[in-house]
Design an enzyme around this catalytic site. Structure first.
Site, short mmCIF file in Angstrom:
data_model
loop_
_atom_site.label_atom_id
_atom_site.label_comp_id
_atom_site.label_asym_id
_atom_site.label_seq_id
_atom_site.Cartn_x
_atom_site.Cartn_y
_atom_site.Cartn_z
N HIS A 1 0.76 -0.98 -0.07
CA HIS A 1 0.24 0.19 0.20
C HIS A 1 1.08 1.54 0.52
CE1 HIS A 1 -3.89 -0.93 1.02
NE2 HIS A 1 -4.35 -1.10 0.50
N ARG B 1 -9.23 -5.04 -12.55
CA ARG B 1 -9.21 -6.30 -11.56
C ARG B 1 -10.22 -6.24 -10.32
NH1 ARG B 1 -2.91 -4.13 -12.00
NH2 ARG B 1 -1.79 -6.35 -13.49
N ARG C 1 -11.85 -8.39 -15.91
CA ARG C 1 -10.67 -9.56 -15.68
C ARG C 1 -11.72 -10.35 -14.61
NH1 ARG C 1 -4.98 -10.07 -13.89
NH2 ARG C 1 -5.60 -9.71 -11.83
N GLU D 1 -0.70 -15.67 -20.13
CA GLU D 1 0.16 -15.80 -18.84
C GLU D 1 0.83 -16.49 -18.99
OE1 GLU D 1 -1.22 -13.31 -16.08
OE2 GLU D 1 -3.04 -14.69 -16.10
N ASP E 1 2.76 -12.55 -14.89
CA ASP E 1 3.08 -14.17 -14.88
C ASP E 1 3.67 -14.18 -15.60
OD1 ASP E 1 1.66 -14.15 -12.35
OD2 ASP E 1 -0.28 -13.42 -13.22
N ARG F 1 7.31 -13.93 -8.78
CA ARG F 1 7.67 -12.54 -8.98
C ARG F 1 7.31 -11.34 -7.84
NH1 ARG F 1 1.53 -11.41 -11.58
NH2 ARG F 1 0.99 -9.68 -10.52
N CYS G 1 -1.11 -6.18 -20.98
CA CYS G 1 -2.19 -5.54 -20.15
C CYS G 1 -0.58 -5.39 -18.83
CB CYS G 1 -2.82 -5.73 -19.54
SG CYS G 1 -3.91 -7.50 -19.32
C1 PEP Z 1 0.50 -9.90 -15.41
O1 PEP Z 1 0.39 -11.48 -14.73
O2 PEP Z 1 1.34 -9.46 -16.33
C2 PEP Z 1 -1.17 -9.67 -15.42
C3 PEP Z 1 -0.84 -8.20 -16.16
O3 PEP Z 1 -1.97 -9.58 -14.60
P1 PEP Z 1 -1.67 -9.15 -12.73
O4 PEP Z 1 -0.36 -8.41 -12.61
O5 PEP Z 1 -2.73 -9.34 -12.39
O6 PEP Z 1 -1.50 -10.94 -12.28
MG MG Z 2 -1.57 -12.37 -14.02
#
Ligand code: PEP
Ligand code: MG
Length: 582
Positions: free
Chosen positions: A196, A303, A339, A440, A464, A474, A511
């Site tokens: 945050h 999201r 999504r 992804e 991802d 990550r 994205c």
């Molecule tokens: C991604 O994985 O690139 C993505 C956009 O989704 P998130 O970051 O919400 O996993």
């Molecule tokens: Mg993702």
């Protein structure tokens, strides 16, 4: 060049600052184990309750100091901590330790905190996992009151104008107060880009680098430091040449930010006339204003996880619908890609849905669409609501984390069944609601043709895709250095996905964070992407690059890059592309 100290962390916010360090002592207070006698239980419980009240009052006081010009989100960060303080789940288990085990109040609270943190640490979803910091901040805040060290460290005297605050950890409340006292940037030992505090720093455009291990040990109060939020670097004892370099960069950034405003309202079309759709990634309804202010043509990734957070029970269909309608309304008619839920494996959603057994490797576990297919009661209300929202505005539905066609077929069958249900119930929906698959997982990229044949669009989630292709968690800061969007394997998977879309006549978007990183814009255009979805703050920078590019040239240069991908450093090949038209 002499550098006495160069600390690497992760960029909490991409701005840059230069200023004297201000070391903030702020660690979890040391709490020694202490047992109490049975007759002391009531008084100990009373102490916790009084500390709770004082801690809440102090947070309210911080909230009241937020200037009216600050984004709404800022107040929400404080509100979320206030809500946590008011939530019985925060202290009830600690009170139980006092009553049943005769723990002293501070020890009970610390013990409860350690158990909660353990659960959070195992979470896969980076957003949820980073909520660990919130639990820590709130319990820390409370402990201070119990220990009688109630003065907010950020509130003590000194004027911080132009100073860089260096701390072990900072809560959103600290950040707000310190910013108001003039702090120009932040360096913390803990926290990641999804915390945050980092999100808040980005929203406020304050430079911040998080996760700089031992920063409070090596940096000295008063010494001049450079905080480079772009590279996640902190420099101390830099020589005049480096300082001059950063001063020039600061001036250039300021001039650029002002200059980019001229692009608001200008079309996103390349110099050789090819339109490139620039869309925003959003989470909360209020993000829509920022997207509009920066001229987003739509939302490429909404999201929806936040709908499931900080609450008891699951959101029902009507709640989903209300949230989607609010977003559609706030966006004023531009398309929105919703999504479906992407919760991590170990998140036991309040209300009982979701798996609860701990697993060894949650990133590879029951996450996102896997969880949704296993727990249809989590998924069906969302799909029904998205379908119903589709008659109220230009909506698209997007499915995360697909790895195989069988999964996609199951989702499509479920959507079909829900369509029939809605028809029977007389509830309207758009029968042509576009359905997209996120690419992804490497397996999905390698089978992109099969996905493209069955859906209306693909969207590449590089965050991802990189994690799974390069086998790096990550959210693990010890392996963050391997996170490389330019790895030849990643570039090949992206190209493969784009080609699959082209072969099937289906649009392919991107994205993940890579889409909003200006270093990659020309490469992505050269690869053939014509839809990029990003943080609203990056839209104008990327638009400028689009408008200055001749895509035909970039396509040729990208072909040349691929021909040499195994022979040369991808960074050097990228530099060559970025020089074109620059
Ligand atoms: C991604 O994985 O690139 C993505 C956009 O989704 P998130 O970051 O919400 O996993
Ligand atoms: Mg993702």
């Amino acid at each position: 060049m002499t550098l006495a100290c160069c600390g690497l962390g992760v960029a909490g916010s991409r701005a840059i600052a230069l200023g004297p360090a201000y070391l903030l002592e702020r660690g979890l207070p040391a709490v020694a184990p202490r047992r109490i006698r049975t007759e002391e239980v009531a008084a100990e419980v009373q102490r916790v309750e009084e500390a709770l009240q004082s801690a809440a009052a102090a947070l309210r006081a911080v909230r009241a100091q937020i200037p009216p010009s600050t984004p709404v989100k800022v107040a929400e960060f404080i509100d979320s901590h206030l809500l946590m303080l008011e939530d019985s789940a925060l202290v009830d288990p600690a009170l139980e330790l006092i009553r049943a085990e005769l723990f002293g109040a501070e020890w009970a609270l610390q013990e409860h905190r350690n158990r909660l943190i353990e659960v959070f640490e195992q979470m896969d979803d980076p957003y949820l996992r980073s909520r660990r910091d919130d639990v820590d901040h709130v319990i820390h805040h409370l402990l201070k009151f119990l220990l009688g060290e109630a003065e907010h460290p950020a509130q003590a005297g000194d004027d911080l104008s132009g100073r860089v605050v260096v701390a072990r950890d900072l809560s959103p409340a600290d950040l707000i107060v310190l910013r108001q006292r003039g702090a120009s940037a932040f360096v913390t030992e803990f926290g990641g880009p999804m915390s945050h505090t980092a999100i808040l720093a980005r929203g406020l455009n304050v430079p911040a680098v998080m996760g700089v291990h031992n920063a409070t040990r090596y940096l000295r109060s008063g010494e001049l430091i450079v905080v480079d939020g772009e590279t996640g670097t902190v420099l101390a004892d830099a020589d005049e040449r480096i300082l001059a370099h950063y001063r020039r960069r600061l001036d250039a950034i300021e001039a650029r930010r002002t200059g980019l405003k001229r692009l608001i309202g200008q079309p996103s079309v390349s110099a050789d006339g090819i339109p490139v759709a620039l869309l925003a990634n959003l989470e909360l309804p209020e993000d829509a204003a920022l997207a509009r202010a920066n001229g987003a043509e739509g939302v490429g990734l909404y999201r929806t996880e936040f709908l499931y957070m900080n609450r008891e029970g699951l959101p029902d269909e009507e709640e989903h619908l209300a949230a989607y309608l609010e977003m559609i309304h706030a966006l004023g008619g531009v398309p929105i890609t919703i999504r479906t839920l992407d919760l991590g494996v170990d998140k036991q959603v309040d209300g009982g849905a979701g798996p609860c057994a701990p697993v060894c490797n949650p990133a590879l576990g029951l996450r996102a669409i896997r969880l949704c297919l296993k727990e249809p009661e989590l998924f069906r209300p969302q799909i029904r609501a998205i379908l119903r929202a589709s008659v109220m505005g230009p909506v698209r539905l997007m499915i995360p984390m697909l790895s195989g066609i069988a999964e996609l077929n199951s989702v499509l069958a479920m959507i079909e069944q829900i369509r029939r249900e809605l028809t029977r119930e007389g509830l309207p929906f758009d029968p042509h609601l576009p359905i997209g698959a996120m690419i992804e997982v490497p397996a999905a990229a390698l089978s992109a043709v099969a996905f493209a044949r069955r859906v209306d669009f693909l969207s590449i989630g590089t965050n991802d895709l990189i994690q799974y292709t390069l086998a790096i968690d990550r959210v693990d800061d010890t392996v963050n250095y391997l996170y490389d969007p330019l790895h030849p394997a990643i570039l090949r998977l992206i190209r493969m996905t784009i080609e699959a879309g082209r072969a099937c006549g289906k649009p392919v978007a991107m994205c993940g964070e890579m889409a909003g990183d200006p270093r990659f814009t020309r490469l992505l255009l050269g690869l053939g992407l014509r839809e990029l979805s990003m943080q609203p703050g990056s839209l104008l920078e990327v638009k400028d690059l689009v408008r200055g590019s001749r895509i035909a040239e970039l396509e040729q240069a990208t072909c040349a890059l691929f021909a040499r991908l195994d022979d040369e450093e991808p960074e050097r090949l990228l530099e060559a592309i970025n020089r074109i038209g620059a």
